[in-house]
Design a protein around this motif. Structure first.
Motif, mmCIF file in Angstrom:
data_model
loop_
_atom_site.group_PDB
_atom_site.id
_atom_site.type_symbol
_atom_site.label_atom_id
_atom_site.label_comp_id
_atom_site.label_asym_id
_atom_site.label_seq_id
_atom_site.Cartn_x
_atom_site.Cartn_y
_atom_site.Cartn_z
ATOM 1 N N ALA A 145 0.841 -1.201 0.000
ATOM 2 C CA ALA A 145 0.000 0.000 0.000
ATOM 3 C C ALA A 145 0.875 1.250 0.000
ATOM 4 O O ALA A 145 1.859 1.326 0.725
ATOM 5 C CB ALA A 145 -0.903 -0.006 1.230
ATOM 6 N N GLY A 146 0.515 2.192 -0.834
ATOM 7 C CA GLY A 146 1.253 3.451 -0.921
ATOM 8 C C GLY A 146 2.476 3.398 -1.810
ATOM 9 O O GLY A 146 3.200 4.377 -1.931
ATOM 10 N N CYS A 147 2.735 2.268 -2.438
ATOM 11 C CA CYS A 147 3.893 2.117 -3.325
ATOM 12 C C CYS A 147 3.428 1.926 -4.763
ATOM 13 O O CYS A 147 2.279 1.598 -5.012
ATOM 14 C CB CYS A 147 4.743 0.925 -2.897
ATOM 15 N N ARG A 148 4.343 2.135 -5.695
ATOM 16 C CA ARG A 148 4.020 1.985 -7.116
ATOM 17 C C ARG A 148 4.668 0.762 -7.752
ATOM 18 O O ARG A 148 4.276 0.354 -8.830
ATOM 19 C CB ARG A 148 4.477 3.224 -7.883
ATOM 20 N N VAL A 149 5.688 0.232 -7.094
ATOM 21 C CA VAL A 149 6.399 -0.907 -7.670
ATOM 22 C C VAL A 149 6.382 -2.093 -6.704
ATOM 23 O O VAL A 149 6.215 -1.925 -5.503
ATOM 24 C CB VAL A 149 7.867 -0.553 -8.028
ATOM 25 N N ALA A 150 6.583 -3.270 -7.247
ATOM 26 C CA ALA A 150 6.608 -4.482 -6.439
ATOM 27 C C ALA A 150 7.792 -4.449 -5.473
ATOM 28 O O ALA A 150 8.855 -3.916 -5.792
ATOM 29 C CB ALA A 150 6.691 -5.703 -7.340
ATOM 30 N N ASN A 151 7.594 -5.027 -4.303
ATOM 31 C CA ASN A 151 8.610 -5.027 -3.265
ATOM 32 C C ASN A 151 9.391 -6.339 -3.309
ATOM 33 O O ASN A 151 8.819 -7.410 -3.087
ATOM 34 C CB ASN A 151 7.948 -4.828 -1.895
ATOM 35 N N SER A 152 10.690 -6.248 -3.554
ATOM 36 C CA SER A 152 11.512 -7.455 -3.669
ATOM 37 C C SER A 152 11.689 -8.150 -2.323
ATOM 38 O O SER A 152 11.854 -9.377 -2.279
ATOM 39 C CB SER A 152 12.869 -7.115 -4.280
ATOM 40 N N ASP A 153 11.656 -7.414 -1.218
ATOM 41 C CA ASP A 153 11.775 -8.047 0.094
ATOM 42 C C ASP A 153 10.554 -8.922 0.389
ATOM 43 O O ASP A 153 10.676 -10.022 0.930
ATOM 44 C CB ASP A 153 11.949 -6.999 1.197
ATOM 45 N N MET A 154 9.375 -8.451 0.023
ATOM 46 C CA MET A 154 8.156 -9.245 0.187
ATOM 47 C C MET A 154 8.221 -10.481 -0.717
ATOM 48 O O MET A 154 7.874 -11.591 -0.296
ATOM 49 C CB MET A 154 6.913 -8.418 -0.164
ATOM 50 N N ALA A 155 8.689 -10.294 -1.934
ATOM 51 C CA ALA A 155 8.810 -11.413 -2.871
ATOM 52 C C ALA A 155 9.798 -12.452 -2.352
ATOM 53 O O ALA A 155 9.529 -13.652 -2.401
ATOM 54 C CB ALA A 155 9.247 -10.903 -4.246
#
Length: 173
Positions: free
Chosen positions: A149-159
Motif C-alpha cells: 500500500a502506498g507504493c508503485r512498484v513491487a517489493n523485492s523483500d516481500m517477494a
C-alpha cells in the motif's frame, strides 16, 4: 504444515504461504528522528507470538545474515541486530530453519549465469537479482499483489520472503 518466510532487515517482510495465497507482514520498525529507522522489538515479539497462535503447525525459514564488507560498520551492525531480534523472538515459539541466500536462491533458480554478469556493476547485478525474485513470486502467486500500500512498484523483500516459504515447502523442512 504452514510455511513462513522471513527476509530480515528494516525493509524486510514476514510472509505466510497458505495454499495459493499469502499473508505479508512488514518487519515492525519505527522512525527515530527525521529519517532513521529502528526495529520495534516489542512489536516483533508480539507479531511472532500472534502468528504462532494463529497458524497450524508452522515452520519458519529465515534468511541467514552475514557481514557484507560493502555495507559498512553501521549497516552490518543493523543487519546483525535485526537478525538476532527475529531469531530470538522465534526461539521456543515456532520451529525455524536458517538458510543462506546462496543456497535457497540456487534451489529456486534465482541466479544469473556468470557469462551474463561480466562487466555488470554491482548495483545492476543486485537490481537484476531482485527483479528475478519479484517475477518468480508473481508467477507462483498470480493473484497476489507484491506492491505494498502506498507504493508503485513491487517489493523485492516481500517477494523474497514469499520465495523463502516456497523453498521451505519444496524442501519439506
Amino acid at each position: 504444515m504452514t510455511y513462513v518466510g522471513i527476509d530480515p532487515g528494516k525493509t524486510g517482510y514476514i510472509v505466510v504461504v497458505a495454499g495459493s495465497s499469502i499473508q505479508a507482514y512488514k518487519i515492525p520498525v519505527f522512525t527515530v528522528g527525521k529519517t532513521r529507522k529502528a526495529f520495534d522489538r516489542l512489536a516483533i515479539k508480539q507479531l511472532i507470538q500472534k502468528l504462532a497462535q494463529e497458524l497450524m503447525d508452522p515452520h519458519v525459514v529465515i534468511e541467514h545474515q552475514q557481514v557484507m564488507p560493502k555495507n559498512g560498520k553501521n549497516g552490518n551492525f543493523s543487519t546483525g541486530y535485526g537478525y538476532g531480534l527475529l531469531t530470538m523472538a522465534l526461539e521456543g515459539v515456532m520451529p525455524y530453519t536458517e538458510v543462506r541466500p546462496t543456497v535457497w536462491k540456487r534451489k529456486m533458480a534465482l541466479t544469473i549465469p556468470a557469462k551474463d554478469v561480466v562487466g555488470m556493476s554491482d548495483s545492476v547485478k543486485t537490481k537484476r537479482k531482485k527483479d528475478l525474485s519479484v517475477r518468480e513470486a508473481q508467477r507462483l502467486f498470480p493473484n497476489e499483489s507484491f506492491i505494498p500500500a502506498g507504493c508503485r512498484v513491487a517489493n523485492s523483500d516481500m517477494a523474497e520472503a514469499t520465495l523463502l516459504a516456497v523453498y521451505a515447502k519444496r524442501q519439506a523442512l
